[in-house]
Design a protein around this motif. Structure first.
Motif, PDB file in Angstrom:
ATOM      1  N   UNK A  78       0.837  -1.208   0.000  1.00 39.83           N
ATOM      2  CA  UNK A  78       0.000   0.000   0.000  1.00 39.83           C
ATOM      3  C   UNK A  78       0.868   1.252   0.000  1.00 39.83           C
ATOM      4  N   UNK A  79       1.885   1.183   0.836  1.00 35.78           N
ATOM      5  CA  UNK A  79       2.713   2.383   0.961  1.00 35.78           C
ATOM      6  C   UNK A  79       3.441   2.674  -0.335  1.00 35.78           C
ATOM      7  N   UNK A  80       3.817   1.615  -0.997  1.00 35.41           N
ATOM      8  CA  UNK A  80       4.494   1.806  -2.287  1.00 35.41           C
ATOM      9  C   UNK A  80       3.552   2.442  -3.298  1.00 35.41           C
ATOM     10  N   UNK A  81       2.328   1.947  -3.284  1.00 35.09           N
ATOM     11  CA  UNK A  81       1.340   2.518  -4.210  1.00 35.09           C
ATOM     12  C   UNK A  81       1.104   3.992  -3.867  1.00 35.09           C
ATOM     13  N   UNK A  82       1.044   4.241  -2.599  1.00 34.92           N
ATOM     14  CA  UNK A  82       0.846   5.625  -2.170  1.00 34.92           C
ATOM     15  C   UNK A  82       2.000   6.508  -2.613  1.00 34.92           C
ATOM     16  N   UNK A  83       3.178   5.950  -2.469  1.00 32.68           N
ATOM     17  CA  UNK A  83       4.360   6.706  -2.884  1.00 32.68           C
ATOM     18  C   UNK A  83       4.295   7.016  -4.366  1.00 32.68           C
ATOM     19  N   UNK A  84       3.838   6.026  -5.111  1.00 32.90           N
ATOM     20  CA  UNK A  84       3.717   6.228  -6.555  1.00 32.90           C
ATOM     21  C   UNK A  84       2.712   7.325  -6.863  1.00 32.90           C
ATOM     22  N   UNK A  85       1.614   7.294  -6.121  1.00 31.16           N
ATOM     23  CA  UNK A  85       0.597   8.337  -6.328  1.00 31.16           C
ATOM     24  C   UNK A  85       1.167   9.708  -6.003  1.00 31.16           C
ATOM     25  N   UNK A 122       3.276  10.894  -8.639  1.00 36.03           N
ATOM     26  CA  UNK A 122       2.523  11.362  -9.792  1.00 36.03           C
ATOM     27  C   UNK A 122       2.052  12.793  -9.571  1.00 36.03           C
ATOM     28  N   UNK A 123       1.670  13.050  -8.345  1.00 36.89           N
ATOM     29  CA  UNK A 123       1.171  14.392  -8.042  1.00 36.89           C
ATOM     30  C   UNK A 123       2.313  15.373  -7.829  1.00 36.89           C
ATOM     31  N   UNK A 124       3.503  14.854  -7.927  1.00 31.71           N
ATOM     32  CA  UNK A 124       4.663  15.742  -7.809  1.00 31.71           C
ATOM     33  C   UNK A 124       5.071  16.011  -6.374  1.00 31.71           C
ATOM     34  N   UNK A 125       4.472  15.236  -5.452  1.00 33.76           N
ATOM     35  CA  UNK A 125       4.766  15.526  -4.051  1.00 33.76           C
ATOM     36  C   UNK A 125       6.077  14.886  -3.593  1.00 33.76           C
ATOM     37  N   UNK A 126       6.379  13.745  -4.171  1.00 32.99           N
ATOM     38  CA  UNK A 126       7.584  13.069  -3.684  1.00 32.99           C
ATOM     39  C   UNK A 126       8.291  12.375  -4.833  1.00 32.99           C
ATOM     40  N   UNK A 144      -0.045   1.824 -11.745  1.00 35.95           N
ATOM     41  CA  UNK A 144       0.680   2.942 -11.137  1.00 35.95           C
ATOM     42  C   UNK A 144       2.177   2.821 -11.398  1.00 35.95           C
ATOM     43  N   UNK A 145       2.638   1.624 -11.221  1.00 42.40           N
ATOM     44  CA  UNK A 145       4.071   1.427 -11.402  1.00 42.40           C
ATOM     45  C   UNK A 145       4.475   1.622 -12.863  1.00 42.40           C
ATOM     46  N   UNK A 146       3.639   1.123 -13.750  1.00 42.07           N
ATOM     47  CA  UNK A 146       3.957   1.288 -15.182  1.00 42.07           C
ATOM     48  C   UNK A 146       3.948   2.751 -15.571  1.00 42.07           C
ATOM     49  N   UNK A 147       2.991   3.455 -15.014  1.00 44.83           N
ATOM     50  CA  UNK A 147       2.936   4.896 -15.297  1.00 44.83           C
ATOM     51  C   UNK A 147       4.225   5.570 -14.853  1.00 44.83           C
TER      52      UNK A 147
END
Lengths: 204, 1256
Positions: free
Chosen positions: B939-946, B949-953, B1173-1176
């Protein structure tokens, strides 16, 4: 001699006929059907100045677009055929980058090289003036320049033989250097090698 | 006698062109062996006593041994002996005792031949006897070649070749190679042969003028087609039997039957040609100067002038000459005798006797004459023969006689010898070269050198014999031989040089490497010239016939030993003369070879050299009792049939094991004589010999060859006395064997019922399909390797069997490379037309034509290039096809309209790969399959990916599991890989610079480059070597996971990048990479090694099953080289170079299709779950790398130099002063990397200066 098998890499942009050059060189005349998928497809034994050597030729024709692979190919080579088409100036320019890459990967400025202007049978379509190509070969450090016609099998063997001779000479130099630095032999050898190159430059 | 002298002179000239060794008979006293051979020959049933024979021979034959006669012959005659596969009997030959009983001695079977018989020759013994099979009866045995002449005619050549081929197939089949018979293709050659034959004779259709005008031809034609149909039926039966997996026993019988049917067919064709040549042609053609082309040499003229002749012989020749000239005294004698005989016969069967004249010697020309424009073929002498002595010292074989079946090879055949000599030569010289490449002890060296030289000598000796044997003295072969000889000389010289060198030096065991190299070089060129030489020799053997090799003593090689190390000067001088010295060694010292008694595949020849050829029957034999002419009561009724043509299987079957060929029952009515039955044909014919003699003297000019006479008698139908093997159409015969069917009474009946026959014949005409089978080339494995378009289309629509899947696939895939859509469509329509609508063949073929169209439109339609053919297809569908097959026509018409509607993509997903894998069209994730592994992503990895994407991290590849990263890469790659269309891989499409249609291949290479750049980028982005090392470690792990997933494309990209100069040179970084990881990386490098033509990678791919992503580059290179290295056309194998036809080199396309098929076989989507998410994120990373101007190799390299500058110490240590001298002038404008550039520059200078220094 430590090594009698030499690796030659054929380089050049797509469509310059380098695969044709390789196929012509490697192929036995009496073989009717050529199968490039077997291991020995690109090996050939030749005689250079009375020496018997086996050449393994790496020609990655068809994969020119895999630019990232180039260095992998170059790594294996001891000598390089840089092939362009005399009908295309850009194919000559592209070789400059390739040569730089070779120098880098080999960390050597005197890698055995031959500059080859292929398709000499298409004289009427010539786009690269001979002096131009020759000039470049000179700028590269007296690299021999040949014009070949793979289609007519003109100068094909000569190109490979010349390159092979360079490799052998280089090999010999390094071999000689190792046991005794004061040896006089290598000087002569090298001198002879260079002179030969000059002579060959004019061969068409 | 002036005339006599004249004749003699002419004879001398002609002797050169002789067909066979003639008059090579020994007097009885001189040849005890001969006497014994006759004893053996004699049968207990023989009516003529053994002893009478030598007697009769002594009367006719001059005491000439083969040797003496040869001595008399001038050297190097212009004649060009060619081995002929077919002979035609010119005289009757009825030996006194056809066989000794088969059980006691099978070897000395002589087969009786009748004038006009056509014989398939297997081998020819130097004494002039040939091992042959009579087409008329299928009997095999020895027959005198001087009774025969070559039979070869352009019209019938195809058919004869087809028969030879069939024979060889059957022979192979007997040794268990039955696969070929499961397809019916093998009779196609026969059909094509018949068709070609009829075409050439202008009798192809029933309505052709010639057929309409000529009753005889009409009947013959009908019969011919009947035979053909019967042959095809037999073939079909055989096919069924084989498919039903029955025991092999009935198969052998069916094979027999097959061959007999084929024989019968050809026999009839021969007779057809006779009639045609005699009558039909004279109606419509001008024979012109055919008479001038008459072959000059009647066999009996062959009298050696140099030899001493017995009076009787001279007399005889005199007779011969006289009867031909018609003005000698003996004529009266001859005619007197003959007339007497003639009148005897004439009373009862005048017509017939006239029709079946026995030709006198000179009349032979009428045979050639009878076949216009082919006299050249007739003129050439039959056999590889009397040139030098060596020429006839062994048996000549048909080349195909050596066969493919391994068990049957005769070691002594020159073709075999050539092969073994070449093999052993290559073996020795291989070890020779190998030895020189490694250790060198002079002892070993001497030994291998000697071995090589000996082997080379042996090969040369074989070649020499071939050359000797060939009267044309093939220049090419000579050159090749001389070249090889020169090379060998060089080799010897090099050896000698080396030894003298080693002698001069003190240490005997030290061999100078330079000399060794010379040796190896000499050996290599020796190998090359040997290869050339062998090729040439083979082609010569093909022409002159295979023959048995005489063992050449190793004396040659012994001289070689002397040469080495000794007296170098003298030997070198002499050496070039060696080849010529070879010759006498062979000729003078060798006795003639022992007769090939040990042959497994033919009745061994006990008739040794001493067995003379029978004397040619003369028009007026002095012996009125006829002993010399052998009107012999048949000894063994079973003999001809007993000598099974299947004798190749074992020696000869014992009588009680004899298969189908039944002994002909003595027919109560002598009307229908079966020629196969020795009993029936001997008597009347031998009588007729005399009658012929009579008629000859009467009517020299109107003389007709007996075969023609026979057919003529059919035409006029006056007599039921059939003298020919078969004169009636054998449409309906159901008898098992030829023997039974030929001339059977039932056939005569069927002949009577004309109407029924007509109807049947009409149907059978369809049997004679137009075929282009002769324009097709197959390789050794039976795969089509070349052919004209019609021939390929025919193969595509063959009615006999489902076409080979690989062939069909290849054709659909590549046809646009060798033809156009329009041409193909037209060719298919033509095929539809010419095949007709017969139930048996026409309909199935027409259906296949429809299917080809259907498959094309449905699955292989390429709108762009194929739409031009749409008009033709539509016309065909609505016209001819609808008329013949309404349903199919409708469907095809529908398809044509559909194809125009649907743009892009096939109507039906195609199964291009012959492996029958499922199509590409499936989406990668078909359903939530249970087998799909769960993504390793938290989950955390997915969150990190998100967040990323939003440019936050920022995310790093270190944040994720290597396996999951590898999986996502694999999914992306796989999507592209599975989309690659075969069209993208044809004709180097992907290399086209502008407008390449190979979008997916291009995308693959781009992705590969992107991935490699990403790897470099992630590493070079970091300043800290430790961090870089961690990244490298992560990439190695990902690469290992890619390998687990068999994703070689990604693997290659990652390894390339890790191996690239910019990454590899980061020494400080690599020092921090754990040794374990480095070791794993080394393993991966081995796998991705490009050396030896990707040997490792190729090997691994062989073991994989889909899904898999191979490195596409291998395929691309292979396809490039197949395209470049193979011609677009190849030549049909033909006898002469002039009329050879160039056809499509289908082999090239097969190779292309095979490679594409391999690529496709892996086009299966992975069962993996995507993590979008990861592919993106990956996409984004790639985009970033691509967008940055850093993405080219040079800038990465600069960055690399920046991170870890070139190691100065090395440079400094090597040549400190140069640093100062060279470095001042040029600097890079880029200040960031100024210092590094300087170092680089200096390094460069160093090397340069250093080398310069050395060269001066």
């Amino acid at each position: 001699m430590a090594q009698r098998e030499y690796h030659i890499v054929v380089l050049g942009s797509g469509g310059v006929g380098k695969s044709c050059l390789t196929a012509q060189f490697v192929q036995n005349v009496w073989i009717e059907s050529y199968d490039p998928t077997i291991e020995d497809s690109y090996r050939k034994a030749i005689d250079v100045d009375g020496r018997h050597v086996i050449l393994e030729i790496l020609d990655t024709a068809g994969t020119e677009q895999f630019t990232a692979m180039r260095e992998l190919y170059m790594k294996t080579g001891q000598g390089f055929l840089l092939v362009f088409s005399i009908t295309s100036m850009s194919s000559l320019y592209e070789l400059t980058e390739l040569r730089e890459q070779i120098r880098r990967i080999k960390e050597d400025d005197h890698v055995p090289l031959v500059l080859v202007g292929n398709k000499s049978d298409l004289e009427e379509d010539r786009a690269v003036p001979r002096p131009r190509a020759f000039k470049i070969s000179q700028d590269w450090g007296d690299v021999p320049y040949y014009e070949t016609s793979a289609r007519r099998r003109a100068n094909v063997d000569e190109v490979f033989t010349d390159l092979c001779r360079q490799i052998i000479n280089k090999d010999q130099r390094e071999y000689d250097r190792r046991p005794a630095k004061t040896k006089k032999g290598p000087k002569n050898r090298r001198g002879r090698g260079q002179r030969e190159h000059r002579i060959h430059c004019t061969i068409l | 006698m002036a005339d006599y002298m004249l004749e003699r002179e002419e004879t001398d000239k002609r002797a050169s062109a002789l067909v066979a060794p003639l008059n090579i008979q020994k007097s009885p006293k001189r040849s005890p062996s001969r006497a014994s051979s006759h004893v053996r020959q004699s049968s207990s049933r023989g009516t003529i006593s053994i002893k009478s024979q030598p007697h009769s021979h002594s009367q006719i034959s001059p005491p000439l041994t083969p040797r003496t006669s040869r001595e008399g012959l001038p050297h190097r005659q212009p004649a060009q002996p060619v081995f002929h596969n077919y002979l035609r009997a010119f005289y009757h030959f009825h030996p006194t005792s056809t066989v000794s009983s088969a059980s006691t001695d099978e070897s000395s079977i002589t087969v009786p031949i009748n004038q006009g018989d056509v014989i398939l020759v297997h081998s020819v013994h130097p004494n002039g006897w040939a091992d042959g099979t009579l087409l008329a009866s299928g009997a095999r045995g020895w027959l005198p070649t001087n009774y025969c002449e070559a039979y070869d005619h352009a019209t019938i050549r195809n058919l004869l070749n087809a028969l030879t081929h069939l024979w060889d197939l059957v022979r192979d089949g007997e040794s268990g190679h039955l696969v070929v018979f499961t397809k019916q293709d093998y009779v196609r050659g026969m059909i094509a042969g018949v068709r070609f034959f009829l075409e050439r004779t202008q009798c192809l259709t029933r309505d052709s003028a010639l057929v309409l005008a000529h009753v005889g031809l009409r009947r013959m034609r009908k019969g011919l087609l009947g035979d053909l149909s019967s042959l095809v039926k037999t073939a079909k039966k055989l096919q069924e039997t084989l498919q039903s997996n029955q025991a092999p026993v009935p198969v052998f019988e069916q094979l027999d039957e097959l061959v007999l049917k084929a024989f019968k067919l050809v026999t009839r064709a021969v007779r057809f040609l006779d009639i045609w040549a005699q009558d039909a042609v004279s109606l419509s053609f001008d024979l012109g100067d055919a008479t001038n082309n008459r072959p000059p040499t009647p066999p009996s003229d062959a009298v050696d002038p140099a030899s001493v002749q017995q009076p009787t012989t001279t007399n005889q020749n005199d007779h011969g000459a006289a009867s031909a000239n018609g003005d000698d005294v003996s004529v009266s004698q001859t005619s007197a005798t003959a007339t007497a005989t003639a009148t005897a016969t004439a009373t009862t069967e005048e017509l017939n006797s006239v029709a079946t004249h026995q030709p006198p010697r000179n009349v032979r020309s009428s045979v050639a004459f009878s076949i216009p424009s082919e006299s050249d073929a007739m003129q050439s002498p039959l056999l590889p023969q009397p040139q030098g002595q060596a020429n006839r010292s062994s048996v000549a074989h048909r080349l195909s006689y050596t066969g493919k079946s391994h068990g049957l090879r005769n070691q002594d055949l020159v073709s075999e010898r050539l092969n073994t000599a070449h093999d052993s030569f290559l073996g020795f010289i291989g070890s020779f070269i190998g030895l020189h490449l490694q250790s060198r002890s002079s002892n070993e060296l001497t030994f291998t050198t000697q071995q090589s030289v000996i082997a080379c000598r042996q090969l040369l000796a074989v070649v020499e014999q071939v050359w000797e044997r060939d009267a044309r003295r093939s220049e090419q072969l000579e050159q090749a031989r001389d070249m090889m000889y020169a090379r060998l000389t060089e080799l010897v010289q090099a050896t000698k040089d080396m030894f003298s060198a080693s002698d001069a030096s003190l240490g005997d065991d030290v061999v100078m490497p330079e000399a060794g190299k010379q040796l190896v070089a000499a050996a290599t060129s020796c190998v090359r010239s040997a290869g050339d030489c062998v090729t040439r020799a083979r082609s010569v053997i093909e022409r002159i016939g295979d023959f048995e090799f005489e063992t050449v003593g190793l004396g040659l090689s012994e001289t070689m030993f002397e040469q080495i190390g000794q007296d170098a000067q003298r030997e070198t001088a002499e050496e070039p003369a060696q080849p010529t010295r070879l010759e006498p060694a062979i000729e003078t010292e060798k006795p003639l070879p022992a007769p090939p008694t040990a042959h497994r595949q033919l009745p061994p020849l006990i008739i040794s050299e001493s067995k003379p050829l029978p004397e040619i029957p003369l028009p007026s034999p002095p012996e009125q009792d006829g002993v010399g002419l052998q009107p012999v009561v048949p000894v063994a009724v079973d003999s001809p049939t007993a000598v099974s043509f299947r004798s190749s299987r074992s020696s000869l079957p014992p009588p009680n094991h004899l298969p189908t060929p039944h002994l002909p029952q003595p027919n109560p009515s002598d009307h229908s004589q079966s020629p196969a039955s020795a009993t029936q044909r001997f008597f009347p014919k031998s009588v007729r010999i005399d009658s012929v003699n009579a008629s000859v003297t009467d009517s020299n000019s109107t003389f007709r060859y007996s075969m023609r006479g026979d057919t003529a008698s059919i035409i006029s139908q006056p007599s039921t006395r059939a003298t020919t093997p078969d004169r009636s159409p054998a449409k309906k015969h159901s008898s098992q064997t030829l023997v039974g069917s030929f001339g059977s009474v039932s056939e005569l009946h069927s002949l009577a019922s004309e109407d029924a026959a007509d109807a049947a014949a009409a149907a059978e005409e369809h049997l004679l399909e137009t075929t282009y089978a002769h324009e097709l080339i197959c390789n050794k494995d039976g795969q089509v390797s070349g052919g004209s378009l019609p021939a390929l289309v025919e193969q595509l629509t063959t009615h006999e069997a489902t076409p080979d899947a690989m062939f069909v696939t290849t054709f659909y895939l590549t046809f646009r490379l060798f033809t156009t859509a329009t041409e193909l469509a037209q060719c298919l329509v033509d095929r539809f037309d010419y095949i007709g609508d017969t139930q048996a063949i026409g309909v199935p073929v027409r259906l296949r034509v429809y299917n080809v169209f259907k498959g094309w439109l449905e699955s292989h339609w390429v709108g762009e290039s194929d739409s031009a053919a749409l008009g033709i297809i539509l016309t065909f569908a609505t016209g001819k096809l609808r008329a013949a097959l309404p349903g199919a026509g409708k469907r095809l018409a529908e398809l044509t309209s559909k194809v125009t509607e649907v743009r892009g993509g096939a109507l039906v997903p195609r199964l291009v790969s012959s492996l029958g894998k499922t199509g590409v069209s499936n989406t990668i994730f078909t359903a939530a399959d249970t087998n799909v592994p769960n993504p390793i992503v938290s989950k955390s990895q997915l969150n990190a990916l998100k967040a990323n994407k939003e440019g936050k991290a920022q995310c790093s590849i270190l944040d994720f599991d290597p396996l999951e990263l590898a999986r996502q890469f694999t999914i992306i790659e796989s999507k592209l890989y599975c989309s690659i269309q075969p069209e993208e891989l044809l004709a180097l499409e992907w290399t086209k610079k502008n407008g390449s249609k190979a979008v997916n291949v291009r995308a693959m290479s781009t992705l590969s480059n992107d991935l490699a750049n990403l790897v470099a980028d992630t590493i070079l982005l970091l300043e800290d070597p430790k961090k870089r090392a961690v990244i490298i470690k992560q990439w190695v792990k990902i690469a290992l996971k890619c390998l687990e997933l068999t994703n070689y494309d990604s693997l290659m990209a990652i390894i390339c990048s890790l191996n690239s100069s910019m990454v590899l040179r980061l020494k400080r970084t690599w020092e921090l990479v754990p040794a374990k990881i480095k070791a794993r990386l080394e393993e991966l490098k081995v796998i991705t090694d490009v050396g030896r033509n990707y040997a490792v990678l190729r090997q691994r791919l062989q073991d994989h099953v889909a899904p898999c992503i191979p490195f596409v580059g291998i395929y691309l290179t292979d396809l490039t080289f197949v395209d470049v290295g193979n011609g677009t056309t190849r030549q049909l194998p033909g006898e002469d170079g002039s009329d050879r036809l160039s056809v499509i080199n289908f082999d090239k396309h097969m190779k292309t299709a095979k490679i594409i098929g391999q690529l496709q076989s892996f086009q299966v989507p992975y069962r993996l779950a995507a993590v979008p998410e990861m592919q993106e994120w990956m996409e984004l990373q790639i985009q970033r790398v691509r967008a940055s101007d850093q993405s080219n190799v040079q800038s990465y390299y600069r960055r690399s130099l920046l991170l870890e500058p070139r190691e100065v110490p090395q440079v400094v240590k090597a040549s400190p002063p140069l640093m100062d001298s060279g470095a001042q002038s040029t600097f890079s404008a880029d200040s960031r990397i100024l210092s590094k550039d300087k170092f680089e520059f200096l390094g460069f200078q160093f090397h340069h200066a250093n080398s310069k220094d050395r060269s001066i």
